[in-house]
Scaffold this active site. Structure first.
Site, PDB file in Angstrom:
ATOM      1  N   GLU A  45      -7.120  25.213 112.503  1.00 22.44           N
ATOM      2  CA  GLU A  45      -8.025  23.894 112.233  1.00 22.44           C
ATOM      3  C   GLU A  45      -9.544  23.772 113.280  1.00 22.44           C
ATOM      4  O   GLU A  45      -9.154  22.285 112.879  1.00 22.44           O
ATOM      5  CB  GLU A  45      -6.676  23.760 113.645  1.00 22.44           C
ATOM      6  CG  GLU A  45      -5.789  23.795 112.631  1.00 22.44           C
ATOM      7  CD  GLU A  45      -5.175  23.134 110.854  1.00 22.44           C
ATOM      8  OE1 GLU A  45      -6.149  21.855 110.656  1.00 22.44           O
ATOM      9  OE2 GLU A  45      -4.620  23.263 110.549  1.00 22.44           O
ATOM     10  N   CYS A 201      -6.168  13.967  94.492  1.00 26.01           N
ATOM     11  CA  CYS A 201      -6.321  12.920  95.338  1.00 26.01           C
ATOM     12  C   CYS A 201      -7.864  12.230  95.912  1.00 26.01           C
ATOM     13  O   CYS A 201      -7.672  12.097  97.122  1.00 26.01           O
ATOM     14  CB  CYS A 201      -5.018  12.123  96.006  1.00 26.01           C
ATOM     15  SG  CYS A 201      -5.102   9.886  95.968  1.00 26.01           S
ATOM     16  N   CYS A 208      -5.988  11.619  88.599  1.00 32.93           N
ATOM     17  CA  CYS A 208      -4.942  11.384  88.161  1.00 32.93           C
ATOM     18  C   CYS A 208      -3.745  11.661  87.214  1.00 32.93           C
ATOM     19  O   CYS A 208      -3.027  11.672  87.336  1.00 32.93           O
ATOM     20  CB  CYS A 208      -4.988   9.389  87.781  1.00 32.93           C
ATOM     21  SG  CYS A 208      -5.036   8.594  89.791  1.00 32.93           S
ATOM     22  N   CYS A 211      -1.821  14.516  88.430  1.00 36.98           N
ATOM     23  CA  CYS A 211      -1.377  14.333  89.706  1.00 36.98           C
ATOM     24  C   CYS A 211       0.015  14.055  89.431  1.00 36.98           C
ATOM     25  O   CYS A 211       0.386  13.601  88.928  1.00 36.98           O
ATOM     26  CB  CYS A 211      -2.061  12.919  90.362  1.00 36.98           C
ATOM     27  SG  CYS A 211      -0.754  12.215  91.915  1.00 36.98           S
ATOM     28  N   CYS A 217       2.403   6.438  92.285  1.00 37.18           N
ATOM     29  CA  CYS A 217       1.731   5.740  92.657  1.00 37.18           C
ATOM     30  C   CYS A 217       1.059   4.490  93.115  1.00 37.18           C
ATOM     31  O   CYS A 217       0.798   3.281  91.281  1.00 37.18           O
ATOM     32  CB  CYS A 217      -0.269   5.862  92.359  1.00 37.18           C
ATOM     33  SG  CYS A 217      -1.957   5.932  93.057  1.00 37.18           S
TER      34      CYS A 217
END
Length: 305
Positions: A45, A201, A208, A211, A217
């Site tokens: 991270e 995205c 799209c 997706c 959306c």
């Protein structure tokens, strides 16, 4: 697939859909594999902040081979962390990671804490990193929000093309609403929303047609309106910046175990085609102020303590 019955249902339906999509298949990344411990997840991270995954994977493997536990890293000077960070960028992350390793060793008996509040007390650990480690290393049900998550939520739930500047309280509340009560599924929602923003995205070219939540959306339903609100700050150009000068100085110091004379640093700076003496002095002073370099009679070194 059915659409939510009301706007109030939308976050929960979005979360369920994303969890199912992620569970069905995703990129095979080291920190997602079974048995990848909390220390490895914390290191990943730190490294993934503003650095592409492809650059992090080999550096992460080398780092964990050298320092497989927080105590191993805490036992070496901080300058060794800066040296090993190499060209990942934003080297203060290396100092913070070393500081976190020291804190974990001294305050938590060498075990990465599992509570968000305890993680937030570690050097360099902010709201995102604390929640990411708690969620992905220990299965804690907590909202995890990064830039990719914020973009998905802005488009899918608010109909905005861009998320705008971060708003921690709002962002956490918005993501919290997508999480089911079951901690294991909540983990899938967190990881899946991040993955969705990273690979589908995306900021510039959203896919799209691929997706899993396209029919939910709000931005797509509105016809993809242009963003008219405030925008998140954009990173300044690297070439010719103070960051470039700082990077040149650190690269020279990483290459030597002994102090590097000021004249040698100036030569490295000049060879890069830079000629702003005030910028060079500012970068050098900033590195020293940040604890990334140490002045010695013979020149400059990476920090020893």
């Amino acid at each position: 697939m059915t659409a939510p019955n009301s706007a109030a249902d939308a976050p929960a339906v979005l979360g369920a859909r994303v969890a199912a999509w992620f569970a069905a298949g995703h990129r095979d990344l080291p920190w997602r594999r079974d048995g990848f411990g909390a220390w490895g997840i914390l290191v990943s991270e730190f490294m993934l902040q503003q650095t592409p995954v492809s650059r992090v994977i080999p550096r992460l493997a080398a780092w964990l081979e050298r320092w497989p536990t927080p105590a191993d890293l805490a036992a070496v000077p901080p300058g060794e962390a800066v040296r090993a960070w190499d060209r990942l960028g934003y080297p203060r992350r290396a100092l913070n990671l070393h500081g976190a390793a020291v804190a974990i060793t001294e305050r938590h008996a060498g075990r990465v804490p599992d509570e968000v509040e305890a993680l937030l007390e570690l050097p360099g650990v902010g709201p995102y990193t604390a929640r990411a480690v708690a969620a992905f290393a220990y299965g804690v049900r907590t909202p995890v929000v990064d830039t990719n998550v914020r973009r998905v939520l802005a488009r899918a739930l608010r109909g905005d093309a861009e998320p705008g500047p971060p708003a921690t309280r709002r962002d956490l509340v918005e993501m919290e609403a997508t999480l089911p009560t079951d901690a294991a599924t909540a983990r899938l929602v967190n990881a899946g929303t991040m993955e969705l923003g990273q690979v589908i995205c995306t900021a510039r070219a959203p896919q799209c047609e691929s997706c899993p939540v396209a029919d939910l959306c709000a931005w797509r339903a509105a016809g993809y309106p242009e963003h008219t609100g405030a925008r998140a700050p954009r990173q300044k150009k690297y070439e010719g910046s103070d960051r470039q000068v700082r990077g040149l100085v650190l690269a020279e110091l990483r290459a030597h175990e002994v102090p590097v004379p000021l004249e040698a640093l100036r030569a490295r700076w000049s060879a890069a085609g830079l000629d702003d003496a005030a910028q060079f002095a500012r970068a050098l002073a900033g590195l020293e102020r940040d604890g990334l370099i140490t002045a010695a009679p013979e020149g400059y070194t990476l920090p020893a303590a």
